[in-house]
Design a protein around this motif. Structure first.
Motif, PDB file in Angstrom:
ATOM      1  N   SER A 144      76.113  69.055   6.620  1.00  0.00           N
ATOM      2  CA  SER A 144      75.838  70.191   5.801  1.00  0.00           C
ATOM      3  C   SER A 144      76.954  70.192   4.920  1.00  0.00           C
ATOM      4  O   SER A 144      76.973  70.562   3.770  1.00  0.00           O
ATOM      5  CB  SER A 144      75.807  71.539   6.698  1.00  0.00           C
ATOM      6  N   GLY A 145      78.462  70.351   5.523  1.00  0.00           N
ATOM      7  CA  GLY A 145      79.597  70.374   4.984  1.00  0.00           C
ATOM      8  C   GLY A 145      79.660  69.216   3.634  1.00  0.00           C
ATOM      9  O   GLY A 145      79.976  69.555   2.564  1.00  0.00           O
ATOM     10  N   LEU A 146      79.411  68.008   4.302  1.00  0.00           N
ATOM     11  CA  LEU A 146      79.327  66.832   3.475  1.00  0.00           C
ATOM     12  C   LEU A 146      78.620  66.918   2.086  1.00  0.00           C
ATOM     13  O   LEU A 146      78.858  66.522   1.095  1.00  0.00           O
ATOM     14  CB  LEU A 146      79.421  65.491   4.059  1.00  0.00           C
ATOM     15  N   LEU A 147      77.263  67.295   2.458  1.00  0.00           N
ATOM     16  CA  LEU A 147      76.242  67.338   1.321  1.00  0.00           C
ATOM     17  C   LEU A 147      76.571  68.405   0.520  1.00  0.00           C
ATOM     18  O   LEU A 147      76.249  68.422  -0.691  1.00  0.00           O
ATOM     19  CB  LEU A 147      74.903  67.373   1.996  1.00  0.00           C
ATOM     20  N   ALA A 148      77.066  69.666   0.774  1.00  0.00           N
ATOM     21  CA  ALA A 148      77.346  70.610   0.223  1.00  0.00           C
ATOM     22  C   ALA A 148      78.419  70.468  -0.982  1.00  0.00           C
ATOM     23  O   ALA A 148      78.441  70.881  -2.296  1.00  0.00           O
ATOM     24  CB  ALA A 148      77.902  71.836   0.967  1.00  0.00           C
ATOM     25  N   ARG A 149      79.341  69.327  -0.732  1.00  0.00           N
ATOM     26  CA  ARG A 149      80.153  68.912  -1.731  1.00  0.00           C
ATOM     27  C   ARG A 149      79.571  68.260  -2.999  1.00  0.00           C
ATOM     28  O   ARG A 149      79.990  68.300  -4.071  1.00  0.00           O
ATOM     29  CB  ARG A 149      81.064  68.286  -1.175  1.00  0.00           C
ATOM     30  N   HIS A 150      78.294  67.832  -2.743  1.00  0.00           N
ATOM     31  CA  HIS A 150      77.768  67.295  -3.761  1.00  0.00           C
ATOM     32  C   HIS A 150      76.421  68.035  -4.134  1.00  0.00           C
ATOM     33  O   HIS A 150      75.411  67.362  -4.631  1.00  0.00           O
ATOM     34  CB  HIS A 150      77.132  65.836  -3.236  1.00  0.00           C
ATOM     35  N   GLN A 151      76.781  69.332  -3.969  1.00  0.00           N
ATOM     36  CA  GLN A 151      75.434  70.145  -4.495  1.00  0.00           C
ATOM     37  C   GLN A 151      74.110  70.155  -3.802  1.00  0.00           C
ATOM     38  O   GLN A 151      73.193  70.314  -4.432  1.00  0.00           O
ATOM     39  CB  GLN A 151      75.473  70.432  -6.151  1.00  0.00           C
ATOM     40  N   MET A 152      74.283  69.469  -2.711  1.00  0.00           N
ATOM     41  CA  MET A 152      72.788  69.382  -1.873  1.00  0.00           C
ATOM     42  C   MET A 152      73.019  70.294  -0.801  1.00  0.00           C
ATOM     43  O   MET A 152      74.076  70.242   0.013  1.00  0.00           O
ATOM     44  CB  MET A 152      72.719  67.978  -1.368  1.00  0.00           C
ATOM     45  N   PHE A 153      72.118  70.847  -0.223  1.00  0.00           N
ATOM     46  CA  PHE A 153      72.095  71.947   0.694  1.00  0.00           C
ATOM     47  C   PHE A 153      71.293  71.666   1.727  1.00  0.00           C
ATOM     48  O   PHE A 153      69.977  71.413   1.707  1.00  0.00           O
ATOM     49  CB  PHE A 153      71.982  73.359   0.236  1.00  0.00           C
ATOM     50  N   VAL A 154      71.656  71.959   3.065  1.00  0.00           N
ATOM     51  CA  VAL A 154      71.064  71.659   4.199  1.00  0.00           C
ATOM     52  C   VAL A 154      71.520  73.004   5.265  1.00  0.00           C
ATOM     53  O   VAL A 154      72.808  73.033   5.306  1.00  0.00           O
ATOM     54  CB  VAL A 154      71.078  70.375   5.010  1.00  0.00           C
ATOM     55  N   PRO A 155      70.653  73.262   6.379  1.00  0.00           N
ATOM     56  CA  PRO A 155      71.206  74.248   7.112  1.00  0.00           C
ATOM     57  C   PRO A 155      72.479  73.717   7.751  1.00  0.00           C
ATOM     58  O   PRO A 155      72.529  72.579   8.238  1.00  0.00           O
ATOM     59  CB  PRO A 155      70.150  74.733   7.973  1.00  0.00           C
ATOM     60  N   ALA A 156      73.310  74.586   8.229  1.00  0.00           N
ATOM     61  CA  ALA A 156      74.574  74.455   9.077  1.00  0.00           C
ATOM     62  C   ALA A 156      73.997  74.154  10.564  1.00  0.00           C
ATOM     63  O   ALA A 156      74.870  73.488  11.256  1.00  0.00           O
ATOM     64  CB  ALA A 156      75.706  75.277   8.945  1.00  0.00           C
ATOM     65  N   LEU A 157      73.076  74.772  11.004  1.00  0.00           N
ATOM     66  CA  LEU A 157      72.569  74.526  12.465  1.00  0.00           C
ATOM     67  C   LEU A 157      71.204  73.754  12.614  1.00  0.00           C
ATOM     68  O   LEU A 157      70.359  73.789  11.382  1.00  0.00           O
ATOM     69  CB  LEU A 157      72.469  75.826  13.087  1.00  0.00           C
ATOM     70  N   PRO A 158      70.975  73.134  13.743  1.00  0.00           N
ATOM     71  CA  PRO A 158      69.748  72.449  13.749  1.00  0.00           C
ATOM     72  C   PRO A 158      68.467  73.311  13.448  1.00  0.00           C
ATOM     73  O   PRO A 158      68.524  74.559  13.591  1.00  0.00           O
ATOM     74  CB  PRO A 158      69.741  71.681  15.103  1.00  0.00           C
ATOM     75  N   GLY A 159      67.373  72.682  12.949  1.00  0.00           N
ATOM     76  CA  GLY A 159      66.038  73.558  12.740  1.00  0.00           C
ATOM     77  C   GLY A 159      65.608  73.982  14.327  1.00  0.00           C
ATOM     78  O   GLY A 159      65.873  73.209  15.231  1.00  0.00           O
ATOM     79  N   ILE A 160      64.669  74.880  14.196  1.00  0.00           N
ATOM     80  CA  ILE A 160      64.016  75.235  15.557  1.00  0.00           C
ATOM     81  C   ILE A 160      63.447  74.294  16.330  1.00  0.00           C
ATOM     82  O   ILE A 160      63.161  74.113  17.410  1.00  0.00           O
ATOM     83  CB  ILE A 160      63.312  76.686  15.150  1.00  0.00           C
ATOM     84  N   ILE A 161      62.805  73.396  15.394  1.00  0.00           N
ATOM     85  CA  ILE A 161      61.983  72.194  15.900  1.00  0.00           C
ATOM     86  C   ILE A 161      62.676  71.402  16.829  1.00  0.00           C
ATOM     87  O   ILE A 161      62.226  70.626  17.692  1.00  0.00           O
ATOM     88  CB  ILE A 161      61.368  71.156  14.715  1.00  0.00           C
ATOM     89  N   THR A 162      64.319  71.204  16.598  1.00  0.00           N
ATOM     90  CA  THR A 162      65.181  70.344  17.260  1.00  0.00           C
ATOM     91  C   THR A 162      65.128  71.116  18.635  1.00  0.00           C
ATOM     92  O   THR A 162      65.090  70.360  19.666  1.00  0.00           O
ATOM     93  CB  THR A 162      66.285  70.270  16.568  1.00  0.00           C
ATOM     94  N   PHE A 163      65.389  72.277  18.821  1.00  0.00           N
ATOM     95  CA  PHE A 163      65.518  72.939  20.261  1.00  0.00           C
ATOM     96  C   PHE A 163      64.222  72.897  20.961  1.00  0.00           C
ATOM     97  O   PHE A 163      64.386  72.594  22.161  1.00  0.00           O
ATOM     98  CB  PHE A 163      65.919  74.489  19.949  1.00  0.00           C
ATOM     99  N   ILE A 164      62.955  73.034  20.109  1.00  0.00           N
ATOM    100  CA  ILE A 164      61.713  73.045  20.762  1.00  0.00           C
ATOM    101  C   ILE A 164      61.648  71.477  21.602  1.00  0.00           C
ATOM    102  O   ILE A 164      60.946  71.365  22.653  1.00  0.00           O
ATOM    103  CB  ILE A 164      60.668  73.320  19.783  1.00  0.00           C
ATOM    104  N   ALA A 165      62.064  70.563  20.804  1.00  0.00           N
ATOM    105  CA  ALA A 165      61.765  69.025  21.008  1.00  0.00           C
ATOM    106  C   ALA A 165      62.735  68.855  22.398  1.00  0.00           C
ATOM    107  O   ALA A 165      62.423  67.992  23.364  1.00  0.00           O
ATOM    108  CB  ALA A 165      62.174  68.051  19.936  1.00  0.00           C
ATOM    109  N   ALA A 166      63.837  69.378  22.304  1.00  0.00           N
ATOM    110  CA  ALA A 166      64.897  69.191  23.485  1.00  0.00           C
ATOM    111  C   ALA A 166      63.965  69.864  24.901  1.00  0.00           C
ATOM    112  O   ALA A 166      64.031  69.098  25.955  1.00  0.00           O
ATOM    113  CB  ALA A 166      66.065  69.656  23.549  1.00  0.00           C
ATOM    114  N   ALA A 167      63.584  71.143  24.634  1.00  0.00           N
ATOM    115  CA  ALA A 167      63.183  71.629  25.821  1.00  0.00           C
ATOM    116  C   ALA A 167      61.833  70.758  26.202  1.00  0.00           C
ATOM    117  O   ALA A 167      61.538  70.752  27.478  1.00  0.00           O
ATOM    118  CB  ALA A 167      62.717  73.072  25.257  1.00  0.00           C
TER     119      ALA A 167
END
Length: 398
Positions: free
Chosen positions: A351-374
């Motif tokens: 997230s920090g690396l992409l933000a330097r190039h004006q591309m934005f993704v969430p700083a935390l994983p999405g809810i689907i990632t936590f659901i998949a882990a469970a």
């Protein structure tokens, strides 16, 4: 000696410990790969469709048929037939469709202030596809001033090509917009003169545009009187890099601005890599489940005599199952938490690396990632529960 003490003793033996560690490492790597694949897919979707990564929610593509040697001398082959237009409109990636209407007459523009005159052509598109906001974009019959929109590249070509090459001054957008070049439209011996007014510069459509009302009048007055099929169309689409769109254009011999569709191949490559990573994660997960099952079978077989003794003394099979599973459930949770921590760290870094190039993704994983882990942890638990029940039940009945 209690059963769980016997179990711990077996786990610490050479073969048992090796298989136990192999299963734990395999499960950890499998979970990490699967979660990373899911998160990368989520990030890629966010980069394509997220509001923070787009100034507007759609893009526009001007499309024509790819010119081949077979089309030379037969312009009808380069136009869109009605059935082709209808088929194009029905495609899922098309959010808006418009026809570019070409002028059926000759056009000459003369700008005495610029020392510039040229033969050119006019085209018109529905107003909803125009990216220039102006209240001057209107024309009615009898009006001498014709509003014109030219491509943004037109001014650059004039200033850095024609002007410099012919030793004449360069002009700003404001100066060009204040000029009224003469426009002559003609067909054979008939002609009409108008004053042009450049009301804007388009970054979207690389052609000289006039209002549709002027185009319809001029084609009726100076054209052949027959409606000609269009040679170019314009579509509105949310994702110009969509492989379905680029495949459709390729299959039908259509061409557009390759700069806008060049990410299609990149997208396919990224999706392929994500799929491969996910596939290997699933394979490793299956491997970890198999090793866990083999390890449980080894543990039960190694302490067969002790288990039978405990059953003879009155220990219920269900109690023995719970004892055995208690040795693994904490490990599952620890592995799952470690995998999530690693994915969270990677996501924060990306997230920090992409933000330097004006591309934005969430700083935390999405809810689907936590659901998949469970879901993975539940799957591992169920598989091991089945293995424990099977072997304990078989031993109790023998």
């Amino acid at each position: 000696m209690h059963f769980y003490q016997i179990l711990k003793k077996i786990i610490r033996t050479g073969v048992g410990k090796a298989r136990f560690l192999m299963a734990a490492i395999g499960l950890g790597i499998a979970m990490l790969l699967i979660l990373v694949a899911l998160q990368v897919h989520h990030n890629f979707s966010e980069l394509l469709y997220g509001e923070r990564n787009q100034n507007e929610r759609a893009d526009f593509l001007v499309i024509n048929k790819r010119i081949t040697n077979e089309m030379m001398g037969n312009s009808a082959l380069s136009t869109f037939k009605p059935e082709e237009i209808e088929a194009f409109k029905q495609q899922p990636f098309v959010d808006g469709f418009g026809v570019i209407t070409a002028g059926q007459y000759n056009v000459k523009m003369v700008a005495d202030q610029l020392g510039f005159s040229t033969e050119l052509f006019f085209e018109a598109v529905p107003d909803s596809f125009i990216d220039v906001q102006t209240d001057q974009w209107k024309w009615q019959q009898g009006q001498e001033v014709v509003p014109v929109i030219v491509p943004s590249d037109f001014l650059d070509m004039f200033n850095f090509g024609f002007a410099m090459g012919n030793n004449i001054p360069q002009f700003s957008e404001e100066t060009i917009s204040s000029l009224t070049p003469g426009i002559v439209i003609s067909q054979g011996m008939r002609s009409s003169q108008f004053a042009g007014r450049i009301v804007g510069f388009s970054d979207r459509i690389s052609t000289v545009l006039v209002p549709m009302s002027f185009m319809e009048w001029a084609n009726g007055a100076y054209g052949t009187g027959e409606e000609k099929p269009p040679s170019r169309v314009i579509i509105k689409t949310k994702d110009p890099s969509n492989p379905v769109l680029t495949d459709y254009l390729e299959q039908h011999g259509y061409s557009t601005n390759k700069e806008k569709t060049r990410f299609s191949k990149v997208r396919v490559i990224v999706q392929t890599i994500v799929s491969v990573v996910g596939f290997f994660g699933i394979v490793l997960l299956m491997f970890a489940l198999l090793v866990f099952s083999m390890f449980i079978q080894l543990v039960i077989a190694s302490c067969k005599r002790e288990i039978r003794l405990l059953i003879t003394l009155g220990a219920a099979p269900g109690q023995l199952q719970r004892y055995l599973l208690k040795q693994f459930v904490p490990l599952y949770i620890i592995i799952g938490l470690l995998a999530l921590v690693m994915v969270t760290g990677l996501q924060w870094w990306a997230s920090g690396l992409l933000a330097r190039h004006q591309m934005f993704v969430p700083a935390l994983p999405g809810i689907i990632t936590f659901i998949a882990a469970a879901a993975i942890l539940v799957l591992v638990y169920l598989v091991n529960l089945f293995a424990v029940r099977k072997h304990i039940a078989g031993m109790a009945s023998s």
